[in-house]
Design a protein around this motif. Structure first.
Motif, mmCIF file in Angstrom:
data_model
loop_
_atom_site.group_PDB
_atom_site.id
_atom_site.type_symbol
_atom_site.label_atom_id
_atom_site.label_comp_id
_atom_site.label_asym_id
_atom_site.label_seq_id
_atom_site.Cartn_x
_atom_site.Cartn_y
_atom_site.Cartn_z
ATOM 1 N N TYR A 66 16.556 9.599 1.796
ATOM 2 C CA TYR A 66 15.505 8.928 1.029
ATOM 3 C C TYR A 66 14.336 9.884 0.777
ATOM 4 O O TYR A 66 14.099 10.804 1.551
ATOM 5 C CB TYR A 66 14.964 7.709 1.794
ATOM 6 N N PHE A 67 13.626 9.637 -0.288
ATOM 7 C CA PHE A 67 12.358 10.324 -0.514
ATOM 8 C C PHE A 67 11.481 9.452 -1.401
ATOM 9 O O PHE A 67 11.969 8.593 -2.140
ATOM 10 C CB PHE A 67 12.543 11.717 -1.131
ATOM 11 N N LEU A 68 10.203 9.648 -1.317
ATOM 12 C CA LEU A 68 9.256 8.941 -2.183
ATOM 13 C C LEU A 68 8.070 9.842 -2.436
ATOM 14 O O LEU A 68 7.769 10.732 -1.639
ATOM 15 C CB LEU A 68 8.823 7.601 -1.568
ATOM 16 N N ALA A 69 7.423 9.625 -3.564
ATOM 17 C CA ALA A 69 6.279 10.459 -3.945
ATOM 18 C C ALA A 69 5.015 9.623 -4.038
ATOM 19 O O ALA A 69 5.037 8.507 -4.557
ATOM 20 C CB ALA A 69 6.544 11.136 -5.285
ATOM 21 N N ASN A 70 3.940 10.135 -3.480
ATOM 22 C CA ASN A 70 2.627 9.533 -3.650
ATOM 23 C C ASN A 70 2.124 9.943 -5.033
ATOM 24 O O ASN A 70 1.858 11.115 -5.283
ATOM 25 C CB ASN A 70 1.670 10.034 -2.564
ATOM 26 N N THR A 71 2.046 8.983 -5.957
ATOM 27 C CA THR A 71 1.714 9.297 -7.349
ATOM 28 C C THR A 71 0.296 9.846 -7.512
ATOM 29 O O THR A 71 -0.004 10.486 -8.522
ATOM 30 C CB THR A 71 1.876 8.054 -8.235
ATOM 31 N N LYS A 72 -0.570 9.601 -6.524
ATOM 32 C CA LYS A 72 -1.944 10.096 -6.629
ATOM 33 C C LYS A 72 -2.056 11.551 -6.193
ATOM 34 O O LYS A 72 -2.763 12.347 -6.816
ATOM 35 C CB LYS A 72 -2.881 9.224 -5.777
ATOM 36 N N LYS A 92 15.276 10.052 6.876
ATOM 37 C CA LYS A 92 16.702 9.968 7.147
ATOM 38 C C LYS A 92 17.210 8.528 7.175
ATOM 39 O O LYS A 92 18.396 8.278 6.972
ATOM 40 C CB LYS A 92 17.017 10.645 8.482
ATOM 41 N N THR A 93 16.310 7.582 7.481
ATOM 42 C CA THR A 93 16.719 6.186 7.605
ATOM 43 C C THR A 93 15.895 5.291 6.689
ATOM 44 O O THR A 93 14.774 5.644 6.296
ATOM 45 C CB THR A 93 16.549 5.680 9.045
#
Length: 355
Positions: free
Chosen positions: A324-330, A338-339
């Motif tokens: 998984y990954f996510l980006a802070n748009t700011k 991993k989970t």
């Protein structure tokens, strides 16, 4: 007893008043920050096309998509609050160094431009490339450009001219646009009479030339050019300036290995054919082979072009256990996990609590 009760009420009212004042002050500074330049020191110029009939919110989405403003929502509220009803359609040369007020003033003046060179950025789709071509050559019509791009006879000509790059994969039944991802991001200059086919051919030629150096590795990994460009486009669209693309690459490969859907938002927006600052839950329901929330594996083909860094990340993913990954748009910061539990915690910490 009455005095104690009265004192308690006074304290409660005072506390509520302080909270309201804090919220008001905080809200003011947040809105003010969103009205400022994305990057006050930037010397970059960006060509932005505002189509005729665009709503204020749509203009805001286009400006945010092109990194000209911080927030489409704040832009929309600003324009409506200022009662700016005379924003003009056209092609503008804007910059991340401009404030919202300066951008609005440019759109009110309506001084459109036509650049001396055709600049195709990384991560652009055919639709966006067609917009740039119209800006560069105002005599062209976008519909004509897209028609040529999708013309099977022309695509067959390119397959003959560049057989190692443009293969029969581009004409597979579920492909949205045969040449999506095959027009290389670079700066071009075309002189003399405008020829749409010649312009597109040069961009495909550039892709062919740049992929040539990866051919030995593609052969070694038994990876087709089409697969290569498709994966590269996903990495390109998900990457920010602050992320190691090889880590994003590893997440995609790990999910494919585990039989998990890729669940990448840019594929949903590509399926919808829209430019949006945020993907909503209802968007994820679109029934398209490009929707990687609904269908496992790679989409049928690329969703944009891709540059050198994303191409190399496709061939050289980092060895990780990330799923998984996510980006802070700011901030642009990207967080890997991993989970699902860890991913949700990071989402709560860096996304939900910062909205």
């Amino acid at each position: 007893m009455k005095k104690s009760k009265s004192k308690m009420i006074t304290i409660i009212i005072s506390s509520i008043a302080l909270v309201l004042v804090a919220l008001t002050v905080g809200g003011y500074f947040y809105v003010d920050s969103q009205l400022q330049a994305v990057n006050a020191s930037s010397k970059e110029t960006i060509i932005v096309d505002i189509p005729k009939g665009s709503k204020v919110s749509e203009i805001g989405d286009i400006l945010q998509e092109n990194n000209v403003i911080n927030s489409s929502v704040i832009f929309t509220y600003y324009v409506k609050y200022k009662n700016e009803t005379n924003l003009k359609a056209g092609k503008y040369k804007l910059s991340p160094s401009m404030t919202v007020e300066q951008v609005v003033n440019e759109l009110k003046r309506g001084e459109v431009i036509a650049p001396s060179k055709l600049v195709i950025p990384e991560g652009y789709s055919l639709d966006q490339i067609a917009d740039r071509m119209v800006v560069y050559k105002p005599e062209l019509q976008k519909a004509d450009i897209l028609s040529v791009m999708d013309d099977k006879a022309f695509v067959n000509e390119l397959m003959t001219a560049y057989p190692d790059t443009v293969t029969k994969d581009v004409l597979a039944p579920k492909i949205k646009h045969p040449l999506e991802g095959y027009l290389y991001p670079a700066t071009y200059e075309f002189t003399g009479k405008t020829d749409i086919k010649a312009m597109i051919s040069d961009m495909v030629k550039a892709t062919d030339a740049n992929i040539a150096k990866y051919k030995p590795e593609l052969t070694k990994q038994k990876m087709s050019v089409h697969h290569f460009l498709t994966m590269s486009s996903l990495i390109e669209k998900e990457a920010t300036a602050n992320v190691d693309r090889s880590k994003i690459s590893s997440v995609f490969y790990n999910r494919l290995k585990e039989g998990m859907p890729l669940q990448t938002d840019p594929t949903v927006l590509y399926a919808l054919g829209k430019h949006k600052s945020r993907t909503m839950y209802e968007d994820l329901q679109v029934d398209s082979p490009y929707n990687t929330y609904k269908y496992k594996g790679l989409p049928p083909g690329p969703i944009s072009n891709s540059g050198k860094t994303s191409m190399e990340a496709t061939l050289n993913p980092e060895k990780t256990d990330y799923l998984y990954f996510l980006a802070n748009t700011k901030t642009g910061q990207v967080y890997f996990s991993k989970t699902l539990e860890e991913h949700n915690r990071l989402k709560e910490e860096h996304i939900t609590n910062n909205q």
